[in-house]
Enzyme design. Structure first.
Site, short mmCIF file in Angstrom:
data_model
loop_
_atom_site.label_atom_id
_atom_site.label_comp_id
_atom_site.label_asym_id
_atom_site.label_seq_id
_atom_site.Cartn_x
_atom_site.Cartn_y
_atom_site.Cartn_z
N GLY A 15 0.82 -1.21 0.00
CA GLY A 15 0.00 0.00 0.00
C GLY A 15 0.85 1.25 0.00
N CYS A 16 0.32 2.35 -0.63
CA CYS A 16 1.08 3.60 -0.68
C CYS A 16 0.96 4.41 0.61
CB CYS A 16 0.60 4.47 -1.84
SG CYS A 16 1.20 3.90 -3.42
N VAL A 17 -0.19 4.30 1.27
CA VAL A 17 -0.39 5.10 2.49
C VAL A 17 -0.84 4.17 3.61
CG1 VAL A 17 -1.65 6.98 3.61
CG2 VAL A 17 -1.06 7.14 1.19
#
Lengths: 104, 177
Positions: free
Chosen positions: A102-104
């Site tokens: 995941g990016c965040v």
């Protein structure tokens, strides 16, 4: 994927050295993995690692930093102190999990 | 299992020895959809141990202005790429001009972002600050908008002009948004 010896045990790892079999991990291995990257485990470190392990079991993916703080309750700032510079990847390595996607 | 060779474990390189990568993000937009790219990339960079600076200018000031940062809007107007989630059919631009449509589109976007576990702008900014990001406000924009330091996010380190930003971003990668 290949077999490697960590803390006297043969375990499966990927090319970078991340463990690939969830069930092969033990706390003893985690401790050795932490030592490998210069981290001396305290109770607070273990809180994060156990959260990551438990969360992976239900989510089937490695928690991001945001998730460790918002769901796991360990503030982001503290994660950077416990696992300096690249906390998400370092935690995943010690917990015997894949790097978070995941990016965040 | 017997087919695999056992080797001493490789230790990943977390780059602890490497120093000096630095990225400056210039945030110049105050639309909700244009606030997120800088925040998300800054978050990714911080997670990789990179030194991160965010410089807010023009409408990007709305991202750190405590009076506006929790109320950024998303409009369909001027966004010809606009389509609903799961559809490739672009929506007519005229729809965007209907009363209440910006509020509706903003609500939809906020929901989609929240569903991914991504925080709203004020919380995101606080999170980046906790991760060690540096925040700077543009002097010209502050003067133009009649703002004071108290109007802004408490983590803003300073109000700086362009030459100070150019000095700050020496030996840095710069991303303009």
């Amino acid at each position: 994927m290949s077999l490697a010896t960590i803390a006297g045990q043969d375990v499966h790892v990927d090319d970078e050295g991340f463990m690939t079999e969830y069930d092969e991990w033990t706390e003893e291995l985690g401790k050795q993995l932490a030592t490998n990257i210069g981290i001396d485990m305290t109770d607070r470190h273990w809180d994060a690692i156990h959260f990551l392990r438990d969360d992976y079991k239900t989510e089937n993916e490695t928690a991001t930093l945001r998730r460790v703080s918002s769901v796991g309750g360990i503030p982001t700032k503290e994660l950077f102190q416990l696992f300096p510079k690249k906390p998400a990847k370092k935690m995943a390595y010690i917990a015997g999990l894949p790097k978070p996607v995941g990016c965040v | 299992m017997t087919a695999l060779d056992t080797k001493p474990a490789v230790v990943p390189d977390f780059g602890d020895e490497s120093e000096g990568r630095k990225i400056c993000f210039i945030c110049s937009k105050g639309n909700l959809d244009m606030a997120y790219p800088g925040l998300i990339m800054a978050n990714g960079a911080l997670g990789e141990g990179v030194e991160v600076h965010l410089f807010f200018t023009f409408w990007g000031m709305d991202m750190i202005n405590k009076g506006t940062w929790d109320d950024l809007q998303f409009s369909m107007l001027g966004n010809t790429a606009m389509h609903m989630k799961g559809s490739t059919k672009h929506l007519p631009q005229g729809l965007g001009g209907l009363p209440g449509m910006t509020a509706f589109a903003t609500g939809m976007l906020k929901k989609q972002i929240a569903d991914l576990g991504v925080p709203e702008v004020p919380e995101f900014i606080q999170m980046l600050y906790d991760m060690g990001a540096h925040f700077w406000a543009c002097k010209l924009s502050v003067d133009m908008m009649g703002l004071e330091k108290e109007d802004m996010f408490d983590g803003v380190e300073g109000i700086i002009n362009v030459s100070e930003f150019i000095e700050l971003s020496e030996d840095s990668q710069v991303v303009f948004i």
